[in-house]
Write a protein that holds these residues in place. Sequence first.
Motif, PDB file in Angstrom:
ATOM      1  N   ASP A   2     -50.945  13.835  -0.897  1.00  0.00           N
ATOM      2  CA  ASP A   2     -50.428  13.353   0.379  1.00  0.00           C
ATOM      3  C   ASP A   2     -51.493  12.533   1.103  1.00  0.00           C
ATOM      4  OD1 ASP A   2     -47.997  14.608   0.021  1.00  0.00           O
ATOM      5  OD2 ASP A   2     -48.659  16.445   1.005  1.00  0.00           O
ATOM      6  N   PRO A   3     -51.069  11.466   1.822  1.00  0.00           N
ATOM      7  CA  PRO A   3     -52.042  10.694   2.597  1.00  0.00           C
ATOM      8  C   PRO A   3     -52.553  11.529   3.771  1.00  0.00           C
ATOM      9  CG  PRO A   3     -49.830   9.947   3.069  1.00  0.00           C
ATOM     10  CD  PRO A   3     -49.721  10.950   1.956  1.00  0.00           C
ATOM     11  N   PRO A   4     -53.720  11.200   4.290  1.00  0.00           N
ATOM     12  CA  PRO A   4     -54.218  11.937   5.450  1.00  0.00           C
ATOM     13  C   PRO A   4     -53.290  11.732   6.644  1.00  0.00           C
ATOM     14  CG  PRO A   4     -55.575  10.019   5.017  1.00  0.00           C
ATOM     15  CD  PRO A   4     -54.612  10.138   3.880  1.00  0.00           C
ATOM     16  N   ALA A   5     -53.261  12.705   7.527  1.00  0.00           N
ATOM     17  CA  ALA A   5     -52.385  12.630   8.693  1.00  0.00           C
ATOM     18  C   ALA A   5     -52.920  11.670   9.750  1.00  0.00           C
ATOM     19  CB  ALA A   5     -52.198  14.020   9.297  1.00  0.00           C
ATOM     20  N   VAL A   6     -54.236  11.448   9.792  1.00  0.00           N
ATOM     21  CA  VAL A   6     -54.857  10.594  10.809  1.00  0.00           C
ATOM     22  C   VAL A   6     -55.935   9.729  10.159  1.00  0.00           C
ATOM     23  CG1 VAL A   6     -56.235  10.541  12.925  1.00  0.00           C
ATOM     24  CG2 VAL A   6     -54.492  12.289  12.631  1.00  0.00           C
ATOM     25  N   THR A   7     -55.958   8.453  10.522  1.00  0.00           N
ATOM     26  CA  THR A   7     -57.022   7.551  10.109  1.00  0.00           C
ATOM     27  C   THR A   7     -57.650   6.965  11.363  1.00  0.00           C
ATOM     28  OG1 THR A   7     -55.969   6.999   8.012  1.00  0.00           O
ATOM     29  CG2 THR A   7     -57.553   5.421   8.861  1.00  0.00           C
ATOM     30  N   VAL A   8     -58.983   6.971  11.422  1.00  0.00           N
ATOM     31  CA  VAL A   8     -59.719   6.446  12.568  1.00  0.00           C
ATOM     32  C   VAL A   8     -60.416   5.153  12.146  1.00  0.00           C
ATOM     33  CG1 VAL A   8     -61.537   6.899  14.264  1.00  0.00           C
ATOM     34  CG2 VAL A   8     -60.089   8.783  13.445  1.00  0.00           C
ATOM     35  N   LEU A   9     -60.200   4.089  12.917  1.00  0.00           N
ATOM     36  CA  LEU A   9     -60.808   2.784  12.633  1.00  0.00           C
ATOM     37  C   LEU A   9     -61.603   2.328  13.849  1.00  0.00           C
ATOM     38  CD1 LEU A   9     -57.632   1.113  11.099  1.00  0.00           C
ATOM     39  CD2 LEU A   9     -59.578   2.026   9.845  1.00  0.00           C
ATOM     40  N   ASP A  10     -62.833   1.870  13.617  1.00  0.00           N
ATOM     41  CA  ASP A  10     -63.693   1.366  14.684  1.00  0.00           C
ATOM     42  C   ASP A  10     -63.943  -0.114  14.424  1.00  0.00           C
ATOM     43  OD1 ASP A  10     -65.506   0.948  16.716  1.00  0.00           O
ATOM     44  OD2 ASP A  10     -67.117   2.086  15.776  1.00  0.00           O
TER      45      ASP A  10
END
Length: 57
Positions: A2-10
Amino acid sequence: MDPPAVTVLDEPTNNLDLAGIEQLVDALAGYRGALIVAGHDERLLTDIGVTQRWAAA
């Protein structure tokens, strides 16, 4: 897997050319999780469908 539930981009468009930005937008458009994006690229934020924004001073 499963893909991660949250992705953080800076500042995800830093150092990308226009073709790279288009590929990033296409990839994020198909992403089904939550995104947290720190950035100032208004076009990117609009293109990926940001629905909520916070500003820090």
